[in-house]
Design a protein around this motif. Structure first.
Motif, PDB file in Angstrom:
ATOM      1  N   LYS A   1       1.011  -1.146   0.168  1.00 44.51           N
ATOM      2  CA  LYS A   1      -0.040   0.137  -0.094  1.00 44.51           C
ATOM      3  C   LYS A   1       0.897   1.276   0.080  1.00 44.51           C
ATOM      4  O   LYS A   1       0.692   2.175  -0.815  1.00 44.51           O
ATOM      5  CB  LYS A   1      -0.932   0.077   1.178  1.00 44.51           C
ATOM      6  N   THR A   2       1.699   1.391   1.031  1.00 45.63           N
ATOM      7  CA  THR A   2       2.665   2.580   1.214  1.00 45.63           C
ATOM      8  C   THR A   2       3.558   2.637  -0.077  1.00 45.63           C
ATOM      9  O   THR A   2       3.810   3.873  -0.602  1.00 45.63           O
ATOM     10  CB  THR A   2       3.467   2.460   2.459  1.00 45.63           C
ATOM     11  N   THR A   3       3.929   1.653  -0.377  1.00 47.84           N
ATOM     12  CA  THR A   3       4.979   1.479  -1.704  1.00 47.84           C
ATOM     13  C   THR A   3       4.220   2.318  -2.758  1.00 47.84           C
ATOM     14  O   THR A   3       4.691   3.269  -3.658  1.00 47.84           O
ATOM     15  CB  THR A   3       5.500   0.370  -2.027  1.00 47.84           C
ATOM     16  N   LEU A   4       2.984   1.919  -3.317  1.00 48.67           N
ATOM     17  CA  LEU A   4       2.079   2.374  -4.233  1.00 48.67           C
ATOM     18  C   LEU A   4       1.877   3.731  -4.046  1.00 48.67           C
ATOM     19  O   LEU A   4       2.055   4.689  -5.092  1.00 48.67           O
ATOM     20  CB  LEU A   4       0.735   1.522  -4.330  1.00 48.67           C
ATOM     21  N   VAL A   5       1.524   4.325  -2.984  1.00 48.78           N
ATOM     22  CA  VAL A   5       1.490   5.415  -2.582  1.00 48.78           C
ATOM     23  C   VAL A   5       2.645   6.486  -2.914  1.00 48.78           C
ATOM     24  O   VAL A   5       2.228   7.455  -3.556  1.00 48.78           O
ATOM     25  CB  VAL A   5       0.914   5.894  -1.195  1.00 48.78           C
ATOM     26  N   LYS A   6       3.768   5.823  -2.350  1.00 45.04           N
ATOM     27  CA  LYS A   6       5.055   6.651  -2.750  1.00 45.04           C
ATOM     28  C   LYS A   6       5.485   6.718  -4.161  1.00 45.04           C
ATOM     29  O   LYS A   6       6.112   7.648  -4.578  1.00 45.04           O
ATOM     30  CB  LYS A   6       5.968   6.024  -1.786  1.00 45.04           C
TER      31      LYS A   6
END
Length: 592
Positions: free
Chosen positions: A386-391
């Motif tokens: 999730k966080t990787t996609l957002v970054k």
């Protein structure tokens, strides 16, 4: 490296501090001549005193030489202190420039570099104390010039008496040069080897002295554990350093013995010369001092050459850190503007991403379309991507395959300042700046900090106004107590500050990356209610572990193992009876 590190350092210093270089060169030459002048004065003074003791000579001549000797010593002291003042002033200015260069590098490199331990180790080695290392090679070179000036003047005097005196005085320096160069290389290698252990020791020390960790250290009774681990790491480093130090000093005892042997040999030659030729007492004394001074100058030169080599190794490490071919400084971006307003939205097209040094992809073949004004929730277990996609959506991580487009424009073609100006983010570990309330809210757009109406509007919408109104200094109240007396805020209040900061930035895309993970459900829902109210009609993405918060989104993206496994509204995903329903049902049990 494209050029010699010493050449790079000299060029760097010459460009910004050429006055210091010129003054240092002149002072070094003058200081190099003072020992020879002092030797001549001492020789003449001894001869004058000897003549007086034998019933001849003139008292006035002896006193004149004493005055000259005093003036020579005073001049040497003045020149030395002037050099020290120049060095200190230049070091202070240079330290600012070099540390600024390091911070410019660390704030422009791709974010994924911070996931590499070797990059963290490199920062630890170069982030401070570089001015001394930059000036040291120049000072060492100038000291070599000074010692060479002294050496040449002494050698001329020794050669004028007998060539063997000059030869014996010079030979003893070569073993010392080899020993010092060898141990200089070993010291640098030890520093490189110890960096990870030293970083770990400093981290443990940080835990025991910082305010943020003080509570848990006491509550969990971590003192003995942390002290024990820190002591182990610290002592291992110190023992390695001491072992090398002991070996170096033991070897230097042998070189000192060799130097003493050659000095005794030179003294014997002086006695032999005194028998074979007519020399005065002053000449005899001067010859002994000249031999000793020659050996001292050569030893100093040998030591400085060895240290010059060691300094070159440290400079190489610094320039390697700044070298874009080693740690790329800035991602190549285009110059296009961010579409305003968004028309087609943001498309993620078969994006994959792998962290440096990792074999497992964090994202794999992810595709997604975000419509303008749509609110997207991304959910999934820890490590789902999730966080990787957002970054990647924010442009902080550069995708390895695939493409992210904004209204059809590839993200890498958009100018960086345009991209970051139009994206507003609240991270899970958002920053709590020890600044004023005003600065904490406006820090994303400081040029608009004086806009009182805008500040008060976002503060009211984010729920900040309710507690700031109780502060005597209002928005100029300092937050935190690290540097001065200020106000301590609760977790929920800091969340509202972060939300106000995001709203003040007025980006077209608003992203909340699990900013409420540390809050209780009630406080979290209060934050999301503000979010729900303030993002209506805006393009927004938020991540939350709590499925109840996801229901506020227009569409929910479910991720697992770096891929999108489900997509739809809350009702659609419940009807699928898949991953989303599993997580939703599991959390619903908490409240039964």
């Amino acid at each position: 490296m494209k050029s010699n590190e010493l050449t790079q350092a000299v060029r760097y210093i010459w460009q910004g501090h050429r006055t210091w270089v010129i003054c240092t060169a002149v002072l070094s030459l003058m200081l190099g001549l003072t020992p020879a002048v002092h030797l001549w004065v001492a020789k003449e003074l001894v001869n004058e005193v000897a003549a007086l003791l034998n019933g001849g000579g003139d008292y006035s001549g002896a006193f004149q030489l004493l005055v000259v000797q005093f003036l020579v010593l005073l001049l040497a002291s003045l020149l030395t202190k002037a050099q020290e003042l120049l060095d200190k002033r230049t070091e202070l200015h240079l330290d600012h420039d070099l540390q600024r260069a390091v911070m410019e590098k660390t704030t422009t490199v791709p974010l994924e570099l911070y996931d590499r331990p070797d990059f963290q180790h490199a920062i630890e080695r170069v982030h401070g104390g570089q001015a001394h290392r930059f000036l040291t090679p120049i000072k060492q070179s100038m000291d070599i010039v000074r010692q060479l000036t002294t050496l040449i003047s002494f050698l001329f005097y020794l050669l004028s008496v007998h060539w063997t005196l000059a030869l014996v005085s010079v030979v003893a320096a070569f073993p010392l040069l080899l020993v010092l160069a060898r141990f200089g290389n070993k010291r640098f290698s030890l520093m490189m080897f110890q960096t990870p252990l030293a970083r770990e020791a400093r981290y443990l020390q940080h835990l025991m002295v910082k305010r943020e960790s003080a509570k848990e250290v006491r509550l969990f009774q971590l003192r003995d554990f942390l002290l024990g681990v820190w002591s182990d790491r610290f002592r291992r480093n110190q023992e390695e350093t001491y072992r090398l130090f002991k070996r170096e000093k033991g070897t230097l005892v042998l070189t000192d013995a060799l130097t003493a042997f050659f000095y005794v040999g030179a003294a014997g030659l002086i006695i032999w010369v005194a028998r074979a030729a007519t020399i005065t007492i002053g000449d005899f004394v001067a010859l002994g001092q000249a031999v000793q001074g020659t050996q001292s100058a050569i030893n100093q030169i040998a030591g400085q050459i060895a240290r010059l080599y060691e300094s070159r190794l440290y400079l190489r490490d610094y320039f390697r850190f700044l070298d874009d071919s080693v740690y790329e400084s800035r991602v190549d971006r285009g110059t296009k503007s961010f579409p305003a307003p968004l028309q087609a939205g943001i498309s993620v097209e078969r994006v994959s991403f792998r962290y440096p040094g990792s074999e497992r992809p964090a994202l794999q073949d992810v595709s997604l379309q975000i419509q303008p004004g749509e609110r997207i929730a991304i959910v999934g277990d820890n490590g789902s991507g999730k966080t990787t996609l957002v970054k990647c959506l924010m442009g902080l991580y550069q995708v390895q395959t695939g493409c992210i487009r904004v209204d059809g424009v590839p993200m890498q073609d958009i100018a960086e300042e345009q991209l970051f100006h139009n994206i507003t983010v609240i991270f899970q570990d958002f920053m709590r700046y020890d600044f004023t309330v005003r600065q904490n809210i406006t820090i994303g757009q400081l040029e608009a900090a004086a806009d009182k109406e805008r500040l008060e509007t976002v503060a009211a919408n984010a729920g900040v106004e309710s507690f700031v109104a109780r502060f005597a200094q209002g928005y100029d109240t300092h937050l935190g107590r690290s540097f001065q007396e200020g106000e301590d805020l609760s977790g929920g209040q800091w969340q509202k500050i972060a939300l106000a900061r995001a709203l003040f930035s007025e980006g077209q895309l608003l992203i909340l990356d699990e900013p409420t993970a540390a809050l209780d459900p009630k406080a979290e829902m209060e934050v999301f209610e503000h979010f729900d109210h303030l993002t209506r009609g805006k393009t927004a993405v938020f991540i939350s572990h709590r499925m109840a918060a996801a229901r506020m989104a227009d569409r929910i993206i479910v991720m697992r193992d770096g891929q999108i496994c489900e997509m739809g509204t809350h009702e659609q995903l419940i009807a699928l009876e898949g991953e989303y329903k599993r997580m939703y049902t599991m959390q619903a049990q908490w409240y039964r």
